[in-house]
Design a protein around this motif. Structure first.
Motif, PDB file in Angstrom:
ATOM      1  N   GLY A   1       0.814  -1.211   0.000  1.00 27.74           N
ATOM      2  CA  GLY A   1       0.000   0.000   0.000  1.00 27.74           C
ATOM      3  C   GLY A   1       0.847   1.261   0.000  1.00 27.74           C
ATOM      4  O   GLY A   1       0.556   2.221  -0.717  1.00 27.74           O
ATOM      5  N   SER A   2       1.907   1.265   0.798  1.00 25.93           N
ATOM      6  CA  SER A   2       2.799   2.422   0.856  1.00 25.93           C
ATOM      7  C   SER A   2       3.417   2.705  -0.502  1.00 25.93           C
ATOM      8  O   SER A   2       3.531   3.857  -0.932  1.00 25.93           O
ATOM      9  CB  SER A   2       3.903   2.191   1.890  1.00 25.93           C
ATOM     10  OG  SER A   2       3.368   2.030   3.180  1.00 25.93           O
ATOM     11  N   SER A   3       3.830   1.646  -1.177  1.00 26.11           N
ATOM     12  CA  SER A   3       4.456   1.806  -2.488  1.00 26.11           C
ATOM     13  C   SER A   3       3.503   2.470  -3.474  1.00 26.11           C
ATOM     14  O   SER A   3       3.900   3.363  -4.227  1.00 26.11           O
ATOM     15  CB  SER A   3       4.893   0.438  -3.012  1.00 26.11           C
ATOM     16  OG  SER A   3       5.454   0.550  -4.305  1.00 26.11           O
TER      17      SER A   3
ATOM     18  N   SER B   1       1.104  10.861  -2.447  1.00 26.28           N
ATOM     19  CA  SER B   1       1.290  11.364  -1.086  1.00 26.28           C
ATOM     20  C   SER B   1       2.757  11.481  -0.705  1.00 26.28           C
ATOM     21  O   SER B   1       3.583  10.652  -1.094  1.00 26.28           O
ATOM     22  CB  SER B   1       0.582  10.433  -0.096  1.00 26.28           C
ATOM     23  OG  SER B   1       0.879  10.787   1.243  1.00 26.28           O
ATOM     24  N   ASP B   2       3.046  12.511   0.097  1.00 25.09           N
ATOM     25  CA  ASP B   2       4.374  12.656   0.684  1.00 25.09           C
ATOM     26  C   ASP B   2       4.471  11.927   2.014  1.00 25.09           C
ATOM     27  O   ASP B   2       5.535  11.894   2.633  1.00 25.09           O
ATOM     28  CB  ASP B   2       4.695  14.142   0.900  1.00 25.09           C
ATOM     29  CG  ASP B   2       4.819  14.904  -0.408  1.00 25.09           C
ATOM     30  OD1 ASP B   2       5.253  14.293  -1.404  1.00 25.09           O
ATOM     31  OD2 ASP B   2       4.485  16.104  -0.431  1.00 25.09           O
ATOM     32  N   SER B   3       3.356  11.369   2.461  1.00 24.59           N
ATOM     33  CA  SER B   3       3.310  10.611   3.725  1.00 24.59           C
ATOM     34  C   SER B   3       2.709   9.234   3.471  1.00 24.59           C
ATOM     35  O   SER B   3       1.765   8.801   4.133  1.00 24.59           O
ATOM     36  CB  SER B   3       2.485  11.368   4.774  1.00 24.59           C
ATOM     37  OG  SER B   3       2.947  12.684   4.950  1.00 24.59           O
ATOM     38  N   ALA B   4       3.263   8.554   2.460  1.00 24.90           N
ATOM     39  CA  ALA B   4       2.676   7.303   1.986  1.00 24.90           C
ATOM     40  C   ALA B   4       2.570   6.246   3.085  1.00 24.90           C
ATOM     41  O   ALA B   4       1.537   5.595   3.239  1.00 24.90           O
ATOM     42  CB  ALA B   4       3.481   6.765   0.812  1.00 24.90           C
ATOM     43  N   ARG B   5       3.645   6.037   3.836  1.00 25.32           N
ATOM     44  CA  ARG B   5       3.625   5.005   4.869  1.00 25.32           C
ATOM     45  C   ARG B   5       2.586   5.314   5.936  1.00 25.32           C
ATOM     46  O   ARG B   5       1.818   4.439   6.343  1.00 25.32           O
ATOM     47  CB  ARG B   5       5.009   4.887   5.508  1.00 25.32           C
ATOM     48  CG  ARG B   5       5.088   3.858   6.652  1.00 25.32           C
ATOM     49  CD  ARG B   5       4.988   2.452   6.144  1.00 25.32           C
ATOM     50  NE  ARG B   5       4.988   1.479   7.233  1.00 25.32           N
ATOM     51  CZ  ARG B   5       5.178   0.167   7.073  1.00 25.32           C
ATOM     52  NH1 ARG B   5       5.397  -0.322   5.860  1.00 25.32           N
ATOM     53  NH2 ARG B   5       5.156  -0.648   8.104  1.00 25.32           N
ATOM     54  N   LEU B   6       2.550   6.559   6.398  1.00 23.99           N
ATOM     55  CA  LEU B   6       1.576   6.944   7.420  1.00 23.99           C
ATOM     56  C   LEU B   6       0.153   6.742   6.910  1.00 23.99           C
ATOM     57  O   LEU B   6      -0.703   6.201   7.635  1.00 23.99           O
ATOM     58  CB  LEU B   6       1.783   8.410   7.812  1.00 23.99           C
ATOM     59  CG  LEU B   6       0.739   9.010   8.745  1.00 23.99           C
ATOM     60  CD1 LEU B   6       0.676   8.257  10.066  1.00 23.99           C
ATOM     61  CD2 LEU B   6       1.015  10.494   8.971  1.00 23.99           C
ATOM     62  N   GLU B   7      -0.110   7.152   5.690  1.00 20.39           N
ATOM     63  CA  GLU B   7      -1.461   7.003   5.160  1.00 20.39           C
ATOM     64  C   GLU B   7      -1.839   5.536   5.013  1.00 20.39           C
ATOM     65  O   GLU B   7      -2.979   5.152   5.287  1.00 20.39           O
ATOM     66  CB  GLU B   7      -1.579   7.737   3.826  1.00 20.39           C
ATOM     67  CG  GLU B   7      -1.491   9.245   3.979  1.00 20.39           C
ATOM     68  CD  GLU B   7      -1.825   9.986   2.704  1.00 20.39           C
ATOM     69  OE1 GLU B   7      -2.198   9.333   1.699  1.00 20.39           O
ATOM     70  OE2 GLU B   7      -1.739  11.233   2.705  1.00 20.39           O
ATOM     71  N   ALA B   8      -0.903   4.704   4.588  1.00 17.32           N
ATOM     72  CA  ALA B   8      -1.184   3.269   4.488  1.00 17.32           C
ATOM     73  C   ALA B   8      -1.531   2.704   5.858  1.00 17.32           C
ATOM     74  O   ALA B   8      -2.462   1.890   5.995  1.00 17.32           O
ATOM     75  CB  ALA B   8       0.020   2.543   3.896  1.00 17.32           C
TER      76      ALA B   8
END
Length: 282
Positions: free
Chosen positions: A14-16, A22-29
């Motif tokens: 999901g982060s990928s 998004s600049d906050s991909a991991r957090l959003e995932a």
């Protein structure tokens, strides 16, 4: 995604994908997956090897698809933090922005801690500004207005969740619902984007009526500046949030309507974002 994938694997995938939007991909995932399994983010960190069932993966993929299509996280999650309050938001309201906290700060500077004043928030949306002021100045009476009945319903619910009895919301256009009353301080974060501005394309999920304001983006400002003298006490203050390049135009509007002591406040990036003025006293 396969039916039997671990939390860690789903987060990585999901982060990928979210890195595209998004600049906050991991957090959003993490937020989307925590929502999909109805658990706090801390659970994800403690159980990365746990396998997810098909229903959880389906919920996560649905939310992920919405985010990849550009929908704001606040609408997907149904909430957004503002002034250390977690507020409910819906597509009927703008997503509260961190930069709007400058407007709150400027208002509070004009209100002693034990002030017993009447405050008015025009175009309140989710109620974020009004609620922040009501929380910080509990002896003040705060009123918020909005032309959108759906937005007023959201603001009322937020006031209930925040347990703030000194704030009230009424439906109507700008000062219309509060004519006959007098306020010590009026604030507003009105629509201020020009109708033809390309910036609107990136904001397509948010209500256009709360963003765009005519050919030059100042139509809402004109209405507010014109109407506020009918509801502000002599010597009262008006504070307006606006675009970074609009201070001169807003200041000219205020001066042309007889306001005095016009000043501008800059945000942390040095951008002129909030203009204040006083209505002349007797």
């Amino acid at each position: 995604m396969d039916d039997a994938l671990t939390i860690g694997a789903v987060l990585a995938a999901g982060s990928s994908q979210l890195e595209r939007v998004s600049d906050s991909a991991r957090l959003e995932a993490e937020l989307l997956l925590a929502r999909a399994i109805d658990m706090p983010r801390s659970f994800l960190f403690a159980h990365p090897e746990d396998e997810l069932d098909a229903a959880a993966i389906e919920r996560f993929e649905a939310s992920l698809g919405r985010r990849l299509a550009g929908e704001p996280m606040a609408y997907i999650c149904g909430e957004k933090e503002f002034w250390s309050m977690m507020l409910m938001v819906t597509p009927a309201t703008l997503v509260p922005r961190p930069e709007t906290e400058l407007l709150v700060e400027q208002a509070l500077m004009r209100l002693p801690r034990r002030a017993e004043c009447r405050l008015l928030d025009l175009g309140t949306g989710s109620g974020a500004i009004a609620l922040a002021l009501a929380r910080e100045r509990p002896m003040c009476e705060v009123t918020g207005t909005d032309i959108s009945e759906a937005a007023i319903a959201v603001a009322i619910q937020n006031a209930r969740q925040q347990l703030l009895p000194n704030v009230h919301f009424v439906h109507g256009d700008w000062t219309g619902p509060v004519r006959g009353r007098s306020f010590d301080l009026v604030v507003s974060n009105p629509p201020y984007i020009a109708d033809s501005d390309d910036a609107l394309k990136a904001l397509g999920f948010e209500p256009r009526s709360a963003l765009a304001a005519g050919a030059d983006g100042l139509d809402a400002m004109r209405s507010i500046v014109d109407e506020v003298p009918q509801v502000i006490r002599p010597g009262g203050s008006l504070l307006l949030e606006h675009g970074a390049e609009q201070h001169a135009a807003v200041a000219s509007l205020l001066a042309g309507h007889g306001y005095t002591e016009i000043a501008v406040a800059t945000d942390l990036a040095g951008l002129q974002r909030v203009t204040s003025a006083k209505w002349p006293g007797w």
